[in-house]
Structures are given as C-alpha cells and as structure tokens.
Design a protein around this motif. Structure first.
Motif, PDB file in Angstrom:
ATOM      1  N   GLY A  38      87.886  33.924  38.833  1.00 20.14           N
ATOM      2  CA  GLY A  38      87.386  35.173  38.246  1.00 20.14           C
ATOM      3  C   GLY A  38      86.258  34.910  37.258  1.00 20.14           C
ATOM      4  N   LEU A  39      86.553  34.102  36.231  1.00 19.08           N
ATOM      5  CA  LEU A  39      85.567  33.885  35.159  1.00 19.08           C
ATOM      6  C   LEU A  39      84.645  32.697  35.425  1.00 19.08           C
ATOM      7  N   GLY A  40      84.982  31.886  36.427  1.00 15.70           N
ATOM      8  CA  GLY A  40      84.130  30.737  36.750  1.00 15.70           C
ATOM      9  C   GLY A  40      84.291  29.559  35.802  1.00 15.70           C
ATOM     10  N   MET A  41      85.422  29.485  35.074  1.00 19.14           N
ATOM     11  CA  MET A  41      85.654  28.345  34.182  1.00 19.14           C
ATOM     12  C   MET A  41      86.068  27.126  35.001  1.00 19.14           C
ATOM     13  N   LYS A  42      85.807  25.936  34.441  1.00 18.41           N
ATOM     14  CA  LYS A  42      86.201  24.697  35.120  1.00 18.41           C
ATOM     15  C   LYS A  42      87.540  24.227  34.542  1.00 18.41           C
ATOM     16  N   LEU A  43      88.466  23.856  35.417  1.00 15.42           N
ATOM     17  CA  LEU A  43      89.719  23.245  34.961  1.00 15.42           C
ATOM     18  C   LEU A  43      89.442  21.783  34.632  1.00 15.42           C
ATOM     19  N   HIS A  44      89.592  21.415  33.364  1.00 13.11           N
ATOM     20  CA  HIS A  44      89.321  20.030  32.948  1.00 13.11           C
ATOM     21  C   HIS A  44      90.455  19.111  33.399  1.00 13.11           C
ATOM     22  N   HIS A  45      91.669  19.428  33.020  1.00  8.88           N
ATOM     23  CA  HIS A  45      92.845  18.693  33.515  1.00  8.88           C
ATOM     24  C   HIS A  45      94.111  19.445  33.143  1.00  8.88           C
ATOM     25  N   VAL A  46      95.221  19.035  33.763  1.00  8.33           N
ATOM     26  CA  VAL A  46      96.543  19.575  33.431  1.00  8.33           C
ATOM     27  C   VAL A  46      97.366  18.423  32.881  1.00  8.33           C
ATOM     28  N   GLU A  47      98.077  18.679  31.788  1.00  7.67           N
ATOM     29  CA  GLU A  47      98.813  17.623  31.082  1.00  7.67           C
ATOM     30  C   GLU A  47     100.261  18.053  30.892  1.00  7.67           C
ATOM     31  N   GLU A  48     101.199  17.135  31.149  1.00  9.12           N
ATOM     32  CA  GLU A  48     102.614  17.375  30.826  1.00  9.12           C
ATOM     33  C   GLU A  48     102.820  17.024  29.362  1.00  9.12           C
ATOM     34  N   VAL A  49     103.374  17.918  28.574  1.00  7.72           N
ATOM     35  CA  VAL A  49     103.694  17.604  27.179  1.00  7.72           C
ATOM     36  C   VAL A  49     105.218  17.539  27.061  1.00  7.72           C
ATOM     37  N   ALA A  50     105.751  16.309  27.256  1.00  9.00           N
ATOM     38  CA  ALA A  50     107.202  16.113  27.346  1.00  9.00           C
ATOM     39  C   ALA A  50     107.907  16.619  26.085  1.00  9.00           C
ATOM     40  N   ARG A  51     107.321  16.303  24.925  1.00  9.17           N
ATOM     41  CA  ARG A  51     107.903  16.690  23.632  1.00  9.17           C
ATOM     42  C   ARG A  51     108.139  18.197  23.538  1.00  9.17           C
ATOM     43  N   GLN A  52     107.269  18.982  24.158  1.00 11.65           N
ATOM     44  CA  GLN A  52     107.419  20.443  24.087  1.00 11.65           C
ATOM     45  C   GLN A  52     107.947  21.045  25.392  1.00 11.65           C
ATOM     46  N   LYS A  53     108.356  20.176  26.327  1.00  7.61           N
ATOM     47  CA  LYS A  53     108.833  20.642  27.621  1.00  7.61           C
ATOM     48  C   LYS A  53     107.887  21.694  28.205  1.00  7.61           C
ATOM     49  N   SER A  54     106.624  21.341  28.252  1.00  7.39           N
ATOM     50  CA  SER A  54     105.638  22.274  28.780  1.00  7.39           C
ATOM     51  C   SER A  54     104.528  21.538  29.509  1.00  7.39           C
ATOM     52  N   LYS A  55     103.731  22.291  30.220  1.00 14.07           N
ATOM     53  CA  LYS A  55     102.606  21.800  30.999  1.00 14.07           C
ATOM     54  C   LYS A  55     101.410  22.609  30.534  1.00 14.07           C
ATOM     55  N   VAL A  56     100.269  21.928  30.292  1.00 13.56           N
ATOM     56  CA  VAL A  56      99.115  22.619  29.711  1.00 13.56           C
ATOM     57  C   VAL A  56      97.878  22.409  30.593  1.00 13.56           C
ATOM     58  N   ALA A  57      97.196  23.501  30.928  1.00 14.64           N
ATOM     59  CA  ALA A  57      95.919  23.434  31.654  1.00 14.64           C
ATOM     60  C   ALA A  57      94.794  23.661  30.657  1.00 14.64           C
ATOM     61  N   PHE A  58      93.819  22.739  30.630  1.00 13.89           N
ATOM     62  CA  PHE A  58      92.703  22.798  29.685  1.00 13.89           C
ATOM     63  C   PHE A  58      91.449  23.340  30.371  1.00 13.89           C
ATOM     64  N   LEU A  72      80.011  31.597  31.349  1.00 17.71           N
ATOM     65  CA  LEU A  72      80.670  31.788  30.058  1.00 17.71           C
ATOM     66  C   LEU A  72      80.048  30.810  29.068  1.00 17.71           C
ATOM     67  N   LEU A  73      79.687  31.290  27.884  1.00 20.52           N
ATOM     68  CA  LEU A  73      78.979  30.471  26.905  1.00 20.52           C
ATOM     69  C   LEU A  73      79.903  29.906  25.836  1.00 20.52           C
ATOM     70  N   LYS A  74      80.844  30.709  25.360  1.00 24.70           N
ATOM     71  CA  LYS A  74      81.706  30.282  24.252  1.00 24.70           C
ATOM     72  C   LYS A  74      82.758  31.339  23.983  1.00 24.70           C
ATOM     73  N   ILE A  75      83.710  31.015  23.125  1.00 27.25           N
ATOM     74  CA  ILE A  75      84.586  32.045  22.560  1.00 27.25           C
ATOM     75  C   ILE A  75      83.751  32.769  21.509  1.00 27.25           C
ATOM     76  N   ASN A  76      83.497  34.053  21.708  1.00 31.23           N
ATOM     77  CA  ASN A  76      82.755  34.803  20.695  1.00 31.23           C
ATOM     78  C   ASN A  76      83.662  35.058  19.486  1.00 31.23           C
ATOM     79  N   HIS A  77      84.865  35.551  19.727  1.00 30.21           N
ATOM     80  CA  HIS A  77      85.816  35.744  18.623  1.00 30.21           C
ATOM     81  C   HIS A  77      87.236  35.882  19.120  1.00 30.21           C
ATOM     82  N   VAL A  78      88.160  35.704  18.184  1.00 24.28           N
ATOM     83  CA  VAL A  78      89.570  36.019  18.403  1.00 24.28           C
ATOM     84  C   VAL A  78      89.885  37.181  17.476  1.00 24.28           C
TER      85      VAL A  78
END
Lengths: 135, 135
Positions: free
Chosen positions: A27-47, B4-10
C-alpha cells in the motif's frame, strides 16, 4: 543534560506480521528491512524504515506474552512511541528527580542499545520508550 | 510512484495542553515550537519538534469535537501517526486501486499542506494520516 535526537520508532501492535505487512509494503511502498524474534518479550518485530525512523510491527509469539494480553484488551493499533536520546541514564535520572515515573528502574541492555519505558501515568497515557544507541 | 519521506508527526490526544506539556518540556527537555488553534477540527495543537518529526499534543476546544469524543471513548494517549509523502494524490490513488480504504476521498488542503486519513480498517487499527508539504 540528555538530548532527544529523533523518533527512533513507532511500535504498532498486530496479531500477525504477515497479515499486517501488505498495507505498509504494497500500500504505502515501504521496504521491509528485516523481521526479528525478541525472545525476552515473546514477540516478533518487523522493521520498516521511513526517513530517520522506523515503523515497527510487533506481534506476540506466545499467548502469555505482554503483547498478546495487550491485543486482547485493546486490539490492534499504535502501541508505543520510542524517542532516541544520547544519554538514557541521564534522562532517566532527570525524570525521576522531577517526579515522573518509570517502568524500568535501570535500562534494559542489549547489544548496541539500551532501552527503558516511562510509565503512562506520567506521560498522559502514552507508553513511551527511551532508547540509546551504544557502541 | 509516491515516496514516503519521513514521520511528519505523532499525534497525542490530551485533555488539556497546559497540563500535558510539562512532561514533554520539563521532563524530556523538548522545546515547544508553537501552539495552534485548528478551528476546522475544534482543537488546539502543541508542536514539539524532535529530529525531523514533531510530537503533537492535540486537545479539544469544544465538547462536540471529534477529539472530545475520542477522549471519552479511549482516554488520553497516542491518537494517530502521520507520514509525509511527496505525492499525496498519487499515494491515495494507489491505495484505492489496491483496495485500501480512505477516510478522505480527496485531500484536505490548507496553506502549505495537504492531508488525508487512511481508515483504521485498512491499516490494522492505526489511524494513519498522509501529509504533503505544498508550495
């Protein structure tokens, strides 16, 4: 005095990374940098970088995780705001001295970064993460 | 394709700007850039720059405003994320063509900027504002 440098990221609570990603990438055309497992928080994060910041999609990997409980209570949506500082301990000491409440008494340290959360009672309802990049 | 250029604001929903400010200014050491009345939205906005973005504290100025209703329903906290693009119409057309739902069919235009909201149903619960700086 500690300086705020930028918004490091905005954390978004999602049920499932794979289902949430298409809006941000296709939709927005953002690039997925990577996905990381954060074991300490029992979660998975997409950057997903945007400018000098990231949008982070955070999904639980276990039903007894903080994030799974959050999703049951509040549903999907913006979960927290993270600001980067050049001196996290200095900033935390300052906040405590001024009567603001922290969730972490000392920063959580991981390779390359230190993090701590400020209590929403002190921020006017915002779950605010403080973040310092370390060597 | 629109970029997309940046986060403009939260955007952060608060009951009262004056009561909310001290955490951000005295606690975190942010500078208050200015406070603006937004008559169209019956709200008042405090702009706090951080890096290339702003934290915006948004308070209602009337009980029948969207923000006053939001505060009754959800309470204070992070309200929306705003990303800046170089081509808001292009991005909106793209989103519609891909089946994502917008709140505004055309951008709201004000001097120097164009804005539109994406529907939370399409973003996974995030109220997302699109923003373009215009000449």
């Amino acid at each position: 005095m500690a300086k705020l440098l930028k918004i490091n990221h905005v954390g978004i609570a999602v049920h499932n990374i794979e289902e949430a990603l298409p809006f941000w990438t296709e939709g927005l055309g953002m690039k997925l940098h990577h996905v990381e497992e954060v074991a300490r928080q029992k979660s998975k994060v997409a950057f997903l970088p945007v400018g000098e910041s990231d949008v982070e999609l955070v999904a639980p990997t276990a039903e007894d995780s903080v994030m799974a409980k959050y999703l049951v209570d509040k549903g999907q949506g913006i979960h927290h705001l993270c600001v980067e500082t050049d001196d996290i301990e200095g900033l935390m000491n300052d906040l405590k001295a001024k009567g603001f409440r922290l969730i972490n008494e000392t920063p959580v340290e991981e390779p390359g970064r230190k993090m701590a959360f400020v209590h929403p009672k002190s921020t006017g309802g915002v779950l605010l993460e403080l973040y310092e990049v370390t060597k």
